[in-house]
Motif scaffolding. Structure first.
Motif, PDB file in Angstrom:
ATOM      1  N   LEU A  68     -29.902 -86.391 -29.337  1.00  0.00           N
ATOM      2  CA  LEU A  68     -29.516 -85.116 -28.745  1.00  0.00           C
ATOM      3  C   LEU A  68     -28.035 -85.176 -28.423  1.00  0.00           C
ATOM      4  CD1 LEU A  68     -32.525 -84.671 -26.303  1.00  0.00           C
ATOM      5  CD2 LEU A  68     -32.260 -83.768 -28.602  1.00  0.00           C
ATOM      6  N   ILE A  69     -27.317 -84.122 -28.818  1.00  0.00           N
ATOM      7  CA  ILE A  69     -25.870 -84.079 -28.634  1.00  0.00           C
ATOM      8  C   ILE A  69     -25.542 -82.858 -27.775  1.00  0.00           C
ATOM      9  CG2 ILE A  69     -23.639 -84.061 -29.797  1.00  0.00           C
ATOM     10  CD1 ILE A  69     -25.227 -84.977 -32.343  1.00  0.00           C
ATOM     11  N   PRO A  70     -25.381 -83.036 -26.471  1.00  0.00           N
ATOM     12  CA  PRO A  70     -25.132 -81.891 -25.592  1.00  0.00           C
ATOM     13  C   PRO A  70     -23.686 -81.423 -25.651  1.00  0.00           C
ATOM     14  CG  PRO A  70     -25.293 -83.887 -24.301  1.00  0.00           C
ATOM     15  CD  PRO A  70     -25.558 -84.265 -25.729  1.00  0.00           C
ATOM     16  N   GLY A  71     -23.492 -80.160 -25.274  1.00  0.00           N
ATOM     17  CA  GLY A  71     -22.162 -79.581 -25.171  1.00  0.00           C
ATOM     18  C   GLY A  71     -21.471 -80.053 -23.908  1.00  0.00           C
ATOM     19  N   VAL A 123     -27.269 -77.692 -26.774  1.00  0.00           N
ATOM     20  CA  VAL A 123     -27.573 -79.024 -27.313  1.00  0.00           C
ATOM     21  C   VAL A 123     -27.843 -78.909 -28.808  1.00  0.00           C
ATOM     22  CG1 VAL A 123     -29.152 -80.991 -27.203  1.00  0.00           C
ATOM     23  CG2 VAL A 123     -28.586 -79.746 -25.120  1.00  0.00           C
ATOM     24  N   ALA A 124     -27.195 -79.763 -29.568  1.00  0.00           N
ATOM     25  CA  ALA A 124     -27.498 -79.920 -30.987  1.00  0.00           C
ATOM     26  C   ALA A 124     -28.307 -81.216 -31.113  1.00  0.00           C
ATOM     27  CB  ALA A 124     -26.215 -80.006 -31.796  1.00  0.00           C
ATOM     28  N   GLU A 177     -28.702 -77.283 -35.444  1.00  0.00           N
ATOM     29  CA  GLU A 177     -27.719 -76.504 -34.697  1.00  0.00           C
ATOM     30  C   GLU A 177     -28.241 -76.204 -33.293  1.00  0.00           C
ATOM     31  OE1 GLU A 177     -24.652 -75.568 -35.773  1.00  0.00           O
ATOM     32  OE2 GLU A 177     -25.005 -76.681 -37.622  1.00  0.00           O
ATOM     33  N   PRO A 178     -27.352 -75.884 -32.342  1.00  0.00           N
ATOM     34  CA  PRO A 178     -27.825 -75.481 -31.010  1.00  0.00           C
ATOM     35  C   PRO A 178     -28.768 -74.285 -31.120  1.00  0.00           C
ATOM     36  CG  PRO A 178     -25.463 -75.865 -30.982  1.00  0.00           C
ATOM     37  CD  PRO A 178     -25.892 -75.953 -32.418  1.00  0.00           C
TER      38      PRO A 178
END
Length: 182
Positions: free
Chosen positions: A77-80, A149-150, A165-166
């Motif tokens: 998980l890649i949060p903003g 989150v992406a 994508e988010p």
């Protein structure tokens, strides 16, 4: 209708029975149509990017590497910039995805990138590994919008395979993972 004409009609009918599915398949291929159950919900990374050389740092004292010796896939998980309510929901969705994988769950590990591993978060989401990484391929996936989150799927060899994508659908992520993990 004489016998010879009748046999010709039968031969043509038999040929049509066998050629019709091939013509339909060819037309569907030209139209670039695929059945929904064979499509990925995520976006396939072409070509897959090798991030195994990057050494991520785990927030907790556990060792973490993109190349996994136990042959586990990684849902990252890649949060903003700001992790608020929507981000917390995605962390809970990841835990839910892991639990829905049933017998395949031990072959999946969950990680979240560049987010603070507070004791409350670690207690609430015990399956998540909190890591920090400066890999360019992962930083490019980081959403610019706050509280978004992406996600990405990394194979056991350390290759970035899929990205989401988010605003992705958690059920679609689970579906893609269940196809990948055998």
């Amino acid at each position: 209708m004489d016998v010879q004409t009748k046999k010709r009609v039968q031969l043509i009918a038999i040929m049509l029975v066998f050629l019709a599915p091939m013509v339909v398949a060819f037309a569907l291929r030209l139209a670039d149509w695929q059945p929904n159950r064979l499509r990925n919900n995520g976006i396939l990374v072409q070509p897959p990017q090798d991030i195994s050389a990057d050494a991520p740092r785990a927030a907790v004292d556990a060792a973490f590497s993109w190349k996994d010796g136990q042959y586990r896939w990684t849902l990252l998980l890649i949060p903003g910039p700001d992790c608020a309510a929507a981000c917390e929901k995605r962390l809970a969705d990841a835990e839910k995805i892991w639990s829905l994988m049933t017998q395949k769950a031990p072959r999946l590990r969950l990680a979240v990138l560049n987010i603070e591993a507070t004791p409350e978060r670690r207690a609430q989401y015990p399956r998540l590994d909190y890591i920090s990484s400066s890999a360019a391929a992962l930083q490019a996936l980081r959403p610019a919008a706050a509280d978004s989150v992406a996600a990405a799927v990394i194979d056991p060899a350390g290759l970035l395979m899929l990205r989401f994508e988010p605003g992705y659908d958690a059920a679609g992520v689970r579906q893609d993972l269940s196809r990948l993990i055998r």
